[in-house]
Design an enzyme around this catalytic site. Structure first.
Site, PDB file in Angstrom:
ATOM      1  N   ARG A  59       3.003  12.976   0.505  1.00  0.00           N
ATOM      2  CA  ARG A  59       3.116  11.855   1.454  1.00  0.00           C
ATOM      3  C   ARG A  59       2.031  11.981   2.508  1.00  0.00           C
ATOM      4  O   ARG A  59       1.434  11.009   2.932  1.00  0.00           O
ATOM      5  CB  ARG A  59       4.512  11.824   2.101  1.00  0.00           C
ATOM      6  N   TYR A 112      -2.021 -15.835   6.000  1.00  0.00           N
ATOM      7  CA  TYR A 112      -1.209 -15.457   4.842  1.00  0.00           C
ATOM      8  C   TYR A 112       0.283 -15.497   5.214  1.00  0.00           C
ATOM      9  O   TYR A 112       0.684 -15.016   6.278  1.00  0.00           O
ATOM     10  CB  TYR A 112      -1.620 -14.047   4.387  1.00  0.00           C
ATOM     11  N   LYS A 209      -5.486  -7.306  -4.441  1.00  0.00           N
ATOM     12  CA  LYS A 209      -6.273  -8.462  -4.866  1.00  0.00           C
ATOM     13  C   LYS A 209      -7.613  -8.028  -5.462  1.00  0.00           C
ATOM     14  O   LYS A 209      -7.615  -7.372  -6.489  1.00  0.00           O
ATOM     15  CB  LYS A 209      -6.432  -9.414  -3.676  1.00  0.00           C
TER      16      LYS A 209
HETATM   17  C1  LIG Z   1      -1.671 -10.724  -0.502  1.00  0.00           C
HETATM   18  C2  LIG Z   1      -2.197 -10.696   0.874  1.00  0.00           C
HETATM   19  C3  LIG Z   1      -1.650  -9.823   1.837  1.00  0.00           C
HETATM   20  C4  LIG Z   1      -0.459  -8.926   1.540  1.00  0.00           C
HETATM   21  O1  LIG Z   1      -0.776  -7.921   0.637  1.00  0.00           O
HETATM   22  P1  LIG Z   1       0.291  -7.296  -0.419  1.00  0.00           P
HETATM   23  O2  LIG Z   1      -0.520  -6.315  -1.175  1.00  0.00           O
HETATM   24  O3  LIG Z   1       0.808  -8.426  -1.243  1.00  0.00           O
HETATM   25  O4  LIG Z   1       1.377  -6.670   0.399  1.00  0.00           O
HETATM   26  C5  LIG Z   1      -2.239  -9.811   3.090  1.00  0.00           C
HETATM   27  N1  LIG Z   1      -3.276 -10.619   3.408  1.00  0.00           N
HETATM   28  C6  LIG Z   1      -3.809 -11.474   2.515  1.00  0.00           C
HETATM   29  C7  LIG Z   1      -4.947 -12.342   2.915  1.00  0.00           C
HETATM   30  C8  LIG Z   1      -3.286 -11.555   1.233  1.00  0.00           C
HETATM   31  O5  LIG Z   1      -3.807 -12.429   0.348  1.00  0.00           O
END
Ligand SMILES: *Cc1c(COP(=O)(O)O)cnc(C)c1O
Length: 413
Positions: A59, A112, A209
């Site tokens: 951790r 978001y 992403k």
């Molecule tokens: C998806 C997203 C998040 C959140 O991220 P997760 O990995 O889904 O928790 C934050 N900011 C933006 C711009 C996103 O597209």
């Protein structure tokens, strides 16, 4: 000259795509393993109490995760990085580190959905004031930031309408009142945008992403320029424990190696898609910073090295037509998320941004006919055809319902 000396001589001069493959990832010491091993372990043997080899519990730290944190920090051009189990866990660490009851946070109007939710549902109730401001309005931005503001939180380009904000200008407004500027760099990635060069104090990513890039892992990251800014976030990474697994870190290390290649292709595909949609009679508005008539085009040219891979558009039609369109594409799969090699599309009003109440969506101009596209790394021709075919289907079904005739099947498909 030793390999190490040579590497340090080149340090700082290496190009982005090379960094993504090499930074923090020399061959492994004991075996020579070219690729970073997955250190799938929870703990580490100690020679005597407290005598560890730099790792004592996963951790707190893990060699696979450390490699990932190193390369992510280097790609953003800074020293400090912490990986988290999701983008929202990364956001939570920043918010928890810096917000106390009575503090204010200033965010944009297009943000978001999950960021909006964590602020309003988690930090609002403990006494944090959330101020939404149109960052395009410099005077309003300046006015919104007060001495009570701890964080100014910017997304650029924004999710889902791809609004581009002048990060340098917002950084000045934040710093004038002693607030820290946080930039969510998920959409642009460090390949197209380097927020620390524009005044950011903290950069946050949904690694899920583009950085991961293959729609196979959920992860987040926080990057910092200053040790003093990073320290409370690093503390919370261990103290609250939302860390990614070694296997997940490895997946991102693998994904990052093609970040440059993928972003080039994503952008090429986004340009092709935006051009195909623009001017189509069934398309009301196309949102893509690369279009010369996009309101943020000039700022994007100034602060980015590319326009990114995301495109949104408003269908000139009914909600039913929008639902039919997004549900029946061949290569654009209907799903939340973005930034992977496989193209995705979504309907923000009912999916990614459903956590924002309808009236709040209407207030900020988030239309129910907005469709968000994440072109993948497919061939652009297939992606464009898939969308044009969908628009043709909308036109055909309108023509049919106008003529009042039943659909007659011709031949067998
Ligand atoms: C998806 C997203 C998040 C959140 O991220 P997760 O990995 O889904 O928790 C934050 N900011 C933006 C711009 C996103 O597209």
């Amino acid at each position: 000259m030793s390999k190490r000396d040579r590497a340090s001589k080149h340090k700082g001069k290496i190009e982005f795509g090379t960094k993504a493959i090499h930074a923090g990832q020399p061959s492994e010491g004991t075996t020579g393993s070219l690729m970073p091993p997955i250190f799938q372990t929870s703990t580490y043997e100690q020679d005597g109490p407290g005598q560890d080899k730099g790792f004592n519990y996963s951790r707190t730290n893990n060699p696979t995760r450390q490699r990932l944190e190193t390369v992510l920090a280097e790609l953003e051009g800074v020293k400090f990085g912490a990986a988290f189990a999701s983008g929202l866990a990364a956001e939570n660490a920043i918010l928890q580190a810096y917000l106390r009851p009575g503090d204010e946070v200033v965010i944009g109007t297009d943000v978001y959905g999950g960021t909006y939710r964590i602020l309003n549902k988690v930090f609002g109730p403990i006494g944090v004031t959330i101020k939404q401001v149109d960052f395009a309005d410099a005077a309003a931005t300046k006015k919104a930031v007060t001495t009570k503001t701890r964080l100014v939180w910017v997304e650029s380009p924004t999710n889902p309408r791809l609004i581009v904000h002048d990060i340098l200008e917002i950084a000045d407004a934040a710093h004038a009142k002693g607030a820290l500027l946080v930039v969510d760099n998920t959409f642009a990635t460090p390949y197209f945008q380097q927020p620390f060069q524009l005044g950011a104090d903290i950069v946050v990513h949904s690694v899920t992403k583009y950085l991961g890039g293959h729609s196979d892992t959920i992860q987040g990251a926080v990057l910092c320029k200053e040790a003093s800014v990073f320290e409370p976030i690093k503390f919370l990474q261990n103290a609250t424990g939302a860390v990614p697994s070694p296997m997940d870190c490895w997946l991102t290390l693998r994904g990052l190696k093609t970040l440059e290649l993928r972003m080039e292709r994503h952008e090429k595909n986004a340009i092709a898609v935006a051009n195909a949609l623009k001017g189509h009679p069934l398309v009301k508005t196309v949102y893509f910073p690369g279009l010369v008539d996009h309101p943020g085009h000039e700022i994007a040219k100034k602060q980015m090295t590319g326009f990114g891979g995301m495109v949104s558009f408003e269908l000139d039609g009914t909600i039913e037509e929008v639902v039919e369109f997004v549900s029946s594409r061949t290569y654009f799969t209907l799903a939340e998320s973005l930034g992977g090699v496989k193209a995705l599309l979504c309907h923000p009003a009912t999916m990614t941004h459903a956590s924002i109440p309808a009236d709040a969506r209407a207030d900020v101009g988030l239309s129910d006919t907005l469709i968000r596209l994440s072109p993948g790394c497919e061939n652009p021709k297939d992606l464009v055809n898939d969308l044009l075919e969908g628009l043709e289907e909308v036109a055909e079904s309108r023509a049919k319902s106008r003529s009042g005739k039943k659909v007659v099947a011709v031949g067998v498909r």
